[in-house]
Design an enzyme around this catalytic site. Structure first.
Site, PDB file in Angstrom:
ATOM      1  N   GLU A  91       0.805  -1.217   0.000  1.00  0.00           N
ATOM      2  CA  GLU A  91       0.000   0.000   0.000  1.00  0.00           C
ATOM      3  C   GLU A  91       0.841   1.271   0.000  1.00  0.00           C
ATOM      4  O   GLU A  91       0.319   2.361  -0.248  1.00  0.00           O
ATOM      5  CB  GLU A  91      -0.932   0.016   1.222  1.00  0.00           C
ATOM      6  CG  GLU A  91      -2.052  -1.009   1.191  1.00  0.00           C
ATOM      7  CD  GLU A  91      -3.063  -0.737   0.100  1.00  0.00           C
ATOM      8  OE1 GLU A  91      -3.171   0.428  -0.338  1.00  0.00           O
ATOM      9  OE2 GLU A  91      -3.762  -1.670  -0.328  1.00  0.00           O
ATOM     10  N   GLU A 122       8.224 -21.643   6.757  1.00  0.00           N
ATOM     11  CA  GLU A 122       8.631 -20.846   7.923  1.00  0.00           C
ATOM     12  C   GLU A 122       9.785 -21.479   8.687  1.00  0.00           C
ATOM     13  O   GLU A 122      10.465 -20.818   9.470  1.00  0.00           O
ATOM     14  CB  GLU A 122       7.444 -20.631   8.861  1.00  0.00           C
ATOM     15  CG  GLU A 122       6.998 -21.846   9.633  1.00  0.00           C
ATOM     16  CD  GLU A 122       5.892 -21.528  10.632  1.00  0.00           C
ATOM     17  OE1 GLU A 122       6.025 -21.988  11.778  1.00  0.00           O
ATOM     18  OE2 GLU A 122       4.933 -20.832  10.274  1.00  0.00           O
TER      19      GLU A 122
END
Length: 308
Positions: A91, A122
């Site tokens: 954004e 992960e």
């Protein structure tokens, strides 16, 4: 071979992994009852963040110092935490007209992990360290590790490697005294407690992470001059809605008519700060751009400079 016993021990006692008896009967609740319960528990998140505001502010101050001299911001995460990081980073360019390389998220498992479960990524410590090499992390840069548990191997390895390279490191987790906090220079521990669905850190933990990331990116951009007051003057005009929003903003700041604002924006290549300077100082586009350049892109400072 996976050390399941070691993993189990590392998760033991974590607030994000606990089972809360308040939520034991959620499968017997009506939709309204469950929505009310989730809304009630979500309200605990801002309270937990409030306790960390001094640490958030200190971390943001340090982040701004690095970015002011050309440093880049990298979020590193896996699973839900990594996806929250991707959303926040993505954004920044449309909101603040930052170059795409300035703020980015490093997601364990890469782009496919954004829409497909690749949770095993992960645990890849080597990939975490390698990501810092790929991004050429250096002393001016900032790396923010994001993990609810505070023990995700990919994130810990990335943060450790970034710190070794001299980068500023920040750890955002949802447990106290986490391994991530020990690995990073700045620790932010938003302890939101047990989840409505035990261990589902896409809930309160995910909300907490996004709210803190909102603070980090937004405050940094405000401090770096990407706003004027609370106006989003560095926005990119990418569609009709944003064109209207930009024209309204220019009119509100300058007092000019909407038509005059649209004309100025067109001449300024849809750059709101340039258009505002043109109207406020009654100058041409090249002079306005020169003022902004001299002011390091800060509209408030540019308005005070001599245009001659």
């Amino acid at each position: 071979m996976v050390d399941t016993e070691g993993v189990a021990q590392s998760l033991q006692g974590l607030a994000t992994e606990g089972v809360d008896p308040r939520f034991a009967k959620i499968d017997e609740m009506s939709s309204y009852e469950l929505a009310s319960l989730m809304n009630e528990t979500d309200a605990e998140v801002p309270q937990a963040i409030a306790q960390q505001l001094p640490f958030i502010a200190k971390a943001v101050d340090a982040i701004c110092e690095r970015m002011a001299v050309g440093g880049r911001l990298r979020y590193v995460g896996a699973g839900t935490a990594g996806r929250m990081a991707v959303v926040d980073a993505s954004e920044c360019p449309p909101t603040f007209s930052t170059p795409p390389e300035l703020v980015q998220a490093v997601l364990a498992g890469g782009a496919p992990a954004m829409t497909n479960a690749t949770e095993g990524a992960e645990d890849d410590e080597a990939a975490g360290a390698e990501a810092m090499h790929i991004h050429d992390i250096g002393a001016d840069d900032v790396v923010v590790g994001v993990t609810a548990s505070g023990r995700t191997p990919f994130v810990l390895s990335a943060v450790s490697e970034a710190r070794r390279r001299g980068a500023l490191t920040v750890g955002l987790s949802c447990n106290r005294d986490s391994k991530l906090s020990a690995a990073a220079e700045h620790a932010i521990e938003v302890v939101v407690g047990n989840e409505v669905i035990a261990g589902s850190t896409r809930l309160k933990s995910g909300t907490a992470q996004k709210l803190v990331l909102n603070m980090i990116s937004t405050i940094a951009m405000v401090r770096l001059g990407h706003t004027y007051g609370n106006y989003m003057v560095d926005m990119r005009v990418l569609n009709d809605k944003l064109a209207v929003r930009a024209a309204n903003m220019v009119s509100e700041i300058t007092g000019a008519t909407n038509e005059a604002s649209r004309v100025a924006l067109h001449s300024a290549g849809n750059n709101a700060k340039t258009a505002i300077l043109m109207i406020e100082r009654d100058i041409d586009v090249d002079t306005a751009r020169s003022l902004l350049s001299r002011a390091d892109g800060r509209l408030g400072k540019a308005l005070e400079l001599d245009a001659s």
